[in-house]
Each structure stands twice: as structure tokens, then as C-alpha cells.
Design a protein around this motif. Sequence first.
Motif, mmCIF file in Angstrom:
data_model
loop_
_atom_site.group_PDB
_atom_site.id
_atom_site.type_symbol
_atom_site.label_atom_id
_atom_site.label_comp_id
_atom_site.label_asym_id
_atom_site.label_seq_id
_atom_site.Cartn_x
_atom_site.Cartn_y
_atom_site.Cartn_z
ATOM 1 N N MET A 111 0.828 -1.202 0.000
ATOM 2 C CA MET A 111 0.000 0.000 0.000
ATOM 3 C C MET A 111 0.864 1.255 0.000
ATOM 4 O O MET A 111 0.504 2.271 -0.610
ATOM 5 N N GLN A 112 2.004 1.221 0.662
ATOM 6 C CA GLN A 112 2.895 2.373 0.706
ATOM 7 C C GLN A 112 3.609 2.588 -0.624
ATOM 8 O O GLN A 112 4.006 3.694 -0.948
ATOM 9 N N GLN A 113 3.756 1.549 -1.434
ATOM 10 C CA GLN A 113 4.484 1.650 -2.697
ATOM 11 C C GLN A 113 3.583 1.980 -3.880
ATOM 12 O O GLN A 113 4.063 2.108 -4.990
ATOM 13 N N GLU A 114 2.265 2.140 -3.675
ATOM 14 C CA GLU A 114 1.361 2.479 -4.774
ATOM 15 C C GLU A 114 1.709 3.868 -5.306
ATOM 16 O O GLU A 114 2.117 4.745 -4.543
ATOM 17 N N LEU A 124 -7.134 10.183 1.171
ATOM 18 C CA LEU A 124 -7.924 9.025 1.613
ATOM 19 C C LEU A 124 -7.036 7.800 1.790
ATOM 20 O O LEU A 124 -7.168 7.057 2.762
ATOM 21 N N ASP A 125 -6.124 7.606 0.849
ATOM 22 C CA ASP A 125 -5.216 6.466 0.940
ATOM 23 C C ASP A 125 -4.295 6.581 2.148
ATOM 24 O O ASP A 125 -3.985 5.599 2.812
ATOM 25 N N ARG A 127 -4.980 8.065 4.965
ATOM 26 C CA ARG A 127 -5.775 7.702 6.147
ATOM 27 C C ARG A 127 -5.910 6.184 6.249
ATOM 28 O O ARG A 127 -5.812 5.612 7.320
ATOM 29 N N SER A 128 -6.145 5.552 5.115
ATOM 30 C CA SER A 128 -6.287 4.097 5.101
ATOM 31 C C SER A 128 -4.983 3.430 5.537
ATOM 32 O O SER A 128 -4.992 2.472 6.313
ATOM 33 N N ALA A 129 -3.851 3.940 5.054
ATOM 34 C CA ALA A 129 -2.556 3.386 5.440
ATOM 35 C C ALA A 129 -2.303 3.598 6.917
ATOM 36 O O ALA A 129 -1.750 2.726 7.600
ATOM 37 N N MET A 130 -2.716 4.748 7.442
ATOM 38 C CA MET A 130 -2.535 5.007 8.867
ATOM 39 C C MET A 130 -3.366 4.024 9.683
ATOM 40 O O MET A 130 -2.920 3.514 10.701
#
Length: 160
Positions: A111-114, A124-125, A127-130
Motif C-alpha cells: 500500500m505504501q508503494q502504490e 484518503l489512501d 488515512r487508510s494506510a494510517m
Amino acid sequence: MGGNSPCASCKLLRRRCTKDCIFAPFFPSDDPQKFAIIHKVFGASNVSKMLQELPIHQRADAVSSLAYEASARLRDPVYGCVGAISYLQNQVSQLQMQLAVAQAEILCIQMQQEPTLPDHQAELDQRSAMDTNDIIPQFMNFASSSNVTQDPLKRESLWT
């Protein structure tokens, strides 16, 4: 066996081995230790009764199971093979937990490498990663506090 050499059970029990000896097919004279272990744990009379009550085609499996249980009982007189099974089940649970943690970490890294998206979507991403980053430490705490751990004394008694 009747002929040249008595079976291992008749040798140990110091009796004459007859043609219809119930032990002869399962305890050959070249493997006396197998019967000795079973005899020590279960007794020859009990083993004989068990074998006589079983159909002929199931007796070999029964002797194999008795040999396994007897050797497990000698290693661990209290738990026997149940202790070994319990130990292995705990080990499987621990490995499943480690696998789940590793999969969660892989998901986090992916998810961090997208690639970066437009500002609103990136927010939004993030927040989702957090949220995911908050979940992993909680999962790690659960894994370390779970009751899956094995008592080291039991583990030593199983394999020594």
C-alpha cells in the motif's frame, strides 16, 4: 512362527511359539524392542485381548498404533502421544499467527508503494494506510499476549 525361531513376544515371555501365535505376524524375532516397549506399557495379556477382538485386517494397524503410543508413553508418562499432538497444534497456531503478521506487513508495504494519486484520493489512501499501521501493532500485541505459548517444561519432556 512354530519353526526355527520364536517371535519376539514368545522370546521375551519365554514361552513356546505356536503356529497360531497371535503375536507372531506382528512381532518378528529380528525386532524384539517393538514388543518389549508395548509389553512394558500395556502388558502382553491386554495386547493379546485387544488383537483377538479385532478383525484380522485391522490388527497390523492396531499394533502400529500401540507401538507409537507405548513409545510416546515412555517419553512422557503423563501425556503420551496427546502431549505430542498438543505441542504440534500449538506450534501450528504460532506459525499461523506469524504468517498472518507477515501477510499484514506485506500488505502495508504494498500500500505504501502504490503510485501517487490526485490530492483528494492520496489523502484518503494516507488515512487508510494510517489505519493499517495502527492495526499491525495491535495485532502484534495480540500475538504476543495470546495463550498459544507452550510451557517449556512440557516441550522438553516430549522430545528428551
